[in-house]
Scaffold this motif. Structure first.
Motif, short mmCIF file in Angstrom:
data_model
loop_
_atom_site.label_atom_id
_atom_site.label_comp_id
_atom_site.label_asym_id
_atom_site.label_seq_id
_atom_site.Cartn_x
_atom_site.Cartn_y
_atom_site.Cartn_z
N HIS A 9 6.62 -33.94 -41.10
CA HIS A 9 6.99 -33.82 -42.50
C HIS A 9 5.75 -34.07 -43.34
O HIS A 9 5.12 -35.13 -43.23
CB HIS A 9 8.07 -34.84 -42.88
CG HIS A 9 9.41 -34.53 -42.30
ND1 HIS A 9 10.19 -33.49 -42.74
CD2 HIS A 9 10.09 -35.10 -41.28
CE1 HIS A 9 11.31 -33.45 -42.04
NE2 HIS A 9 11.27 -34.40 -41.15
N ASN A 71 -1.90 -28.54 -48.51
CA ASN A 71 -0.77 -28.85 -49.39
C ASN A 71 -1.03 -28.39 -50.82
O ASN A 71 -0.15 -27.87 -51.50
CB ASN A 71 -0.48 -30.35 -49.37
CG ASN A 71 0.20 -30.79 -48.09
OD1 ASN A 71 0.81 -29.98 -47.40
ND2 ASN A 71 0.08 -32.05 -47.76
N LEU A 74 -0.68 -24.58 -51.07
CA LEU A 74 0.72 -24.17 -51.11
C LEU A 74 1.33 -24.45 -52.48
O LEU A 74 2.11 -23.65 -53.00
CB LEU A 74 1.51 -24.91 -50.03
CG LEU A 74 1.18 -24.56 -48.58
CD1 LEU A 74 1.99 -25.44 -47.63
CD2 LEU A 74 1.44 -23.09 -48.29
N VAL A 80 5.06 -24.83 -53.74
CA VAL A 80 5.70 -25.57 -52.66
C VAL A 80 5.57 -27.06 -52.94
O VAL A 80 4.47 -27.60 -53.04
CB VAL A 80 5.06 -25.22 -51.30
CG1 VAL A 80 5.62 -26.12 -50.20
CG2 VAL A 80 5.31 -23.76 -50.97
N ASN A 83 6.81 -29.44 -47.54
CA ASN A 83 6.92 -28.53 -46.41
C ASN A 83 7.12 -29.33 -45.13
O ASN A 83 6.69 -30.47 -45.02
CB ASN A 83 5.71 -27.58 -46.31
CG ASN A 83 4.40 -28.32 -46.17
OD1 ASN A 83 4.02 -28.71 -45.08
ND2 ASN A 83 3.69 -28.52 -47.29
N SER A 84 7.82 -28.72 -44.19
CA SER A 84 8.19 -29.41 -42.96
C SER A 84 7.89 -28.50 -41.78
O SER A 84 8.23 -27.31 -41.78
CB SER A 84 9.68 -29.76 -43.00
OG SER A 84 10.07 -30.42 -41.81
N ILE A 90 7.47 -23.25 -40.15
CA ILE A 90 7.16 -24.14 -41.25
C ILE A 90 8.13 -23.82 -42.38
O ILE A 90 8.23 -22.68 -42.83
CB ILE A 90 5.69 -24.01 -41.71
CG1 ILE A 90 5.40 -25.01 -42.84
CG2 ILE A 90 5.31 -22.60 -42.12
CD1 ILE A 90 3.92 -25.14 -43.18
N LEU A 92 9.26 -24.22 -46.16
CA LEU A 92 8.58 -24.47 -47.43
C LEU A 92 9.61 -24.53 -48.55
O LEU A 92 10.34 -23.58 -48.79
CB LEU A 92 7.56 -23.37 -47.71
CG LEU A 92 6.54 -23.19 -46.57
CD1 LEU A 92 6.69 -21.81 -45.95
CD2 LEU A 92 5.12 -23.42 -47.03
N CYS A 94 10.29 -24.67 -52.38
CA CYS A 94 9.63 -24.33 -53.63
C CYS A 94 10.39 -24.91 -54.82
O CYS A 94 11.59 -25.18 -54.74
CB CYS A 94 9.55 -22.81 -53.78
SG CYS A 94 8.69 -21.97 -52.44
N ALA A 113 6.99 -18.67 -41.58
CA ALA A 113 7.36 -19.32 -42.84
C ALA A 113 8.83 -19.10 -43.16
O ALA A 113 9.33 -17.98 -43.09
CB ALA A 113 6.48 -18.80 -43.97
N TRP A 115 11.26 -19.76 -46.33
CA TRP A 115 11.18 -20.09 -47.75
C TRP A 115 12.53 -20.58 -48.28
O TRP A 115 13.53 -19.88 -48.23
CB TRP A 115 10.73 -18.85 -48.54
CG TRP A 115 9.37 -18.40 -48.14
CD1 TRP A 115 9.06 -17.43 -47.23
CD2 TRP A 115 8.12 -18.91 -48.62
NE1 TRP A 115 7.71 -17.30 -47.11
CE2 TRP A 115 7.10 -18.18 -47.95
CE3 TRP A 115 7.77 -19.88 -49.56
CZ2 TRP A 115 5.75 -18.43 -48.18
CZ3 TRP A 115 6.42 -20.12 -49.79
CH2 TRP A 115 5.43 -19.40 -49.11
#
Length: 230
Positions: A9, A71, A74, A80, A83-84, A90, A92, A94, A113, A115
């Motif tokens: 995380h 970070n 992003l 973002v 993100n995890s 991954i 993300l 937002c 990704a 989202w």
């Protein structure tokens, strides 16, 4: 999956009272990316990848300064907030604004990704991908002429189309992920029992093809939610 299943995380970016974030201690350099096809667009960085030397996704091998810069990248480019990282995915989250869907990449730093929005996070959204790492059948041979299209670890669309048409004939999609080290094959969703039987018929590898094979029961949940990214 072949990794340990541990989740990283990443903390949300801390922004100053003025609403402006300071420059990262060490910069990162995005490689050129082709957004003409968002379903294959990949953002990679010169300095690092989230895929480690062992082929597993983690932040353990990445310098803290690079993670800080990542970070911030992003946040500044995709809004973002958090993100995890889990396996080759991954997630993300937002804020209330994000770039248009045709500017959102399929993968970032080697990971697929997904989202989502901060509302999803506040509602307790959690993502646990269930991907079977290998099939149970023997290795699948391919025509040497087909393998000749695989050069320097790169796989062409022609090879992917050949696999979809001749090897994984019932699949709905094949993705290259994990810094180009894994082929993720998606099949129409069926019962867990039937999918287990399907795995018995799927190859554990493609002979002389330098990619791991992973299979999924049902399509990936990649770009959905309130913002309707895709």
């Amino acid at each position: 999956m072949s990794d340990s299943g541990e989740r990283d995380h990443f903390s949300p970016l801390i922004v100053s009272d003025s609403g402006e974030s300071g420059p990262p201690a060490i910069g990162i350099t995005p490689k050129p990316v082709d957004f003409s096809s968002p379903s294959t667009a990949a953002i990679e960085f010169e300095e690092f990848s989230l895929i480690g030397p062992d082929g597993h996704a983690s932040s353990q091998h990445v310098q803290p300064e690079h993670m800080e810069a990542f970070n911030e990248y992003l946040f500044e480019n995709y809004n973002v907030q958090v993100n995890s990282l889990l396996g080759i995915f991954i997630v993300l989250f937002c804020g209330d604004y994000s770039p248009p869907k045709d500017e959102l990449p399929f993968s970032i730093a080697g990971c697929i990704a997904i989202w989502k929005t901060m509302d999803d996070l506040e509602d307790g959204y959690d993502f646990w991908p269930f991907v079977d790492s290998v099939g149970s059948a023997g290795a699948e041979p391919l025509d040497p002429k087909i393998l000749s299209d695989v050069e320097n670890g790169e796989i062409s669309n022609e090879v992917l189309f050949f696999l979809a048409k001749n090897v994984f004939t019932e699949c709905e999609g094949i993705s290259v992920c994990g810094q180009g080290r894994t082929l993720l094959v998606e099949f129409p969703e069926i019962s867990a029992e039937d999918f287990a039987k399907r795995l018995d018929t799927l190859p554990r590898a493609i002979t002389k093809l330098p990619f791991k094979l992973e299979f999924r029961n049902g399509p990936l949940e990649l770009h959905n939610g309130p913002l309707e990214f895709f």
